[in-house]
Scaffold this active site. Structure first.
Site, PDB file in Angstrom:
ATOM      1  N   ARG A 104       7.892   8.895  -1.405  1.00  0.00           N
ATOM      2  CA  ARG A 104       8.099   8.325  -0.068  1.00  0.00           C
ATOM      3  C   ARG A 104       9.348   8.975   0.503  1.00  0.00           C
ATOM      4  O   ARG A 104      10.431   8.841  -0.072  1.00  0.00           O
ATOM      5  CB  ARG A 104       8.262   6.802  -0.141  1.00  0.00           C
ATOM      6  CG  ARG A 104       8.719   6.195   1.183  1.00  0.00           C
ATOM      7  CD  ARG A 104       8.627   4.700   1.232  1.00  0.00           C
ATOM      8  NE  ARG A 104       7.242   4.281   1.380  1.00  0.00           N
ATOM      9  CZ  ARG A 104       6.874   3.056   1.764  1.00  0.00           C
ATOM     10  NH1 ARG A 104       7.780   2.135   2.027  1.00  0.00           N
ATOM     11  NH2 ARG A 104       5.589   2.749   1.877  1.00  0.00           N
ATOM     12  N   GLN A 134      -2.078   3.896   2.755  1.00  0.00           N
ATOM     13  CA  GLN A 134      -2.295   2.680   3.538  1.00  0.00           C
ATOM     14  C   GLN A 134      -3.685   2.679   4.167  1.00  0.00           C
ATOM     15  O   GLN A 134      -4.416   1.693   4.105  1.00  0.00           O
ATOM     16  CB  GLN A 134      -1.224   2.583   4.642  1.00  0.00           C
ATOM     17  CG  GLN A 134      -1.328   1.310   5.461  1.00  0.00           C
ATOM     18  CD  GLN A 134      -1.060   0.070   4.625  1.00  0.00           C
ATOM     19  OE1 GLN A 134      -0.040  -0.022   3.973  1.00  0.00           O
ATOM     20  NE2 GLN A 134      -1.975  -0.880   4.634  1.00  0.00           N
ATOM     21  N   ARG A 284      -4.331  -2.183  -1.649  1.00  0.00           N
ATOM     22  CA  ARG A 284      -3.469  -1.032  -1.969  1.00  0.00           C
ATOM     23  C   ARG A 284      -3.538  -0.774  -3.477  1.00  0.00           C
ATOM     24  O   ARG A 284      -3.622   0.363  -3.928  1.00  0.00           O
ATOM     25  CB  ARG A 284      -2.009  -1.314  -1.557  1.00  0.00           C
ATOM     26  CG  ARG A 284      -1.739  -1.388  -0.068  1.00  0.00           C
ATOM     27  CD  ARG A 284      -1.828  -0.051   0.615  1.00  0.00           C
ATOM     28  NE  ARG A 284      -0.963   0.954   0.038  1.00  0.00           N
ATOM     29  CZ  ARG A 284       0.342   1.130   0.341  1.00  0.00           C
ATOM     30  NH1 ARG A 284       0.905   0.366   1.241  1.00  0.00           N
ATOM     31  NH2 ARG A 284       1.056   2.086  -0.233  1.00  0.00           N
TER      32      ARG A 284
END
Ligand code: CP
Ligand code: NVA
Length: 300
Positions: A104, A134, A284
């Site tokens: 990330r 996502q 997720r």
């Protein structure tokens, strides 16, 4: 086995996404029955975070454990990555010790540089430009509730951010319609518009007849200095009960979370009967387990 990455939604074909959804169903069912499934025993996932996270960290870490492997959390705050070690060098080292990496970070370019120097699959855990994990969960959640997404209408209300950019890629890949409404000055970049996308100045018009209404925070991570200005500019771009009333009667509401009630979404919508945000968050875990299995072991 060919080295594959998941840096953008379009890194996998429609058929491969469908394969992931089928695997997700099976992995989720087994998990709900408390059946052990350890295809990634002795495998290690490295997770590198340059931005904060709750869901992404938890779902990858728990997911890797549930698949029999291990996950290691690294952040730029407490590793050499935050002290200027070149991304290329980090990629060489991390990928000699781990079997798969999730990152990330800020610019997509950082992720791409890492992937170019990695011996193992790299997964985008959110960049300024995209959030493919996502949308993997979101599309799966839609299909789980409503069946095929092809031909459906999804309304995106709010910022043209990483989540919106990924919905745009998904619309073209799965052939559904994406109605996008952003405030003036926050429009989707022209090169991201595709034949499945229509843009609307009025968010109420974008939501009209939609099968799914979705939104995200007015200010994404990394843009906090624009907070006050955005709060003013986005006032009309709130998904409220009135907006849900112009969508289809059984329209779903999704939000990647974390949410700000009273800003991009009214409490009565996110906490109301059309909201599937908790299923979306849970998925997720299941979709990323299918993704990890696919990238590490190939198509089973
Ligand atoms: N939706 C999402 O990615 O949440 P986190 O920022 O908590 O990981
Ligand atoms: N667009 C948001 C998503 C958070 C999960 C951000 O980038 O902060």
């Amino acid at each position: 086995m060919q080295l594959r990455h998941f840096l953008q939604f379009t890194d996998l074909s429609r058929e491969e996404h469908e394969h992931l959804f089928a695997r997700t169903r099976s992995i989720k069912d087994r998990f709900k029955r408390y059946e052990r499934y350890w295809p990634l025993e002795d495998r290690t996932l490295a997770m590198i975070f340059e931005k904060q996270s709750t869901r992404t960290r938890l779902s990858f870490e728990a997911g890797m454990h549930q698949l029999g492997g291990a996950a290691i959390f690294l952040s730029t705050r407490d590793s050499q990555l935050g002290r200027g070690e070149p991304v290329e060098d980090a990629a060489q080292v991390v990928s000699r010790m781990c079997d798969v990496v999730m990152i990330r970070t800020f610019e997509q370019g950082i992720l791409e540089r890492f992937a170019r120097h990695s011996r193992v699959p790299v997964i985008n855990g959110l960049t300024n430009e995209y959030h493919p994990c996502q949308i993997l969960a979101d599309v799966y959640t839609y299909i789980d509730h409503r069946g095929p997404i092809r031909g459906a209408t999804v309304a995106w209300i709010g910022d043209s951010n990483n989540v919106c950019n990924t919905w745009l890629q998904a619309a073209a890949l799965f052939d559904f319609k994406l109605n996008v409404s952003t405030p003036p000055g926050y429009e989707v970049e022209a090169e991201r518009i595709n034949k499945n996308c229509a843009t609307f100045a009025d968010p109420m018009v974008a939501a009209r007849g939609a099968d799914l209404v979705t939104t995200d925070v007015w200010t994404s991570m990394g843009f906090e200095s624009e907070n006050e200005e955005r709060r003013r500019d986005f006032q009309t771009w709130q998904v409220d009960a009135e907006m849900m009333r112009v969508a289809k009667k059984d329209a779903l509401f999704m939000h990647c979370l974390p949410a700000h009630r009273g800003e991009e979404v009214a409490a009565e919508v996110i906490d109301g009967p059309q909201s599937v945000v908790w299923d979306e968050a849970e998925n997720r875990l299941h979709t990323q387990k299918a993704l990890l299995e696919f990238l590490v072991l190939g198509k089973l």
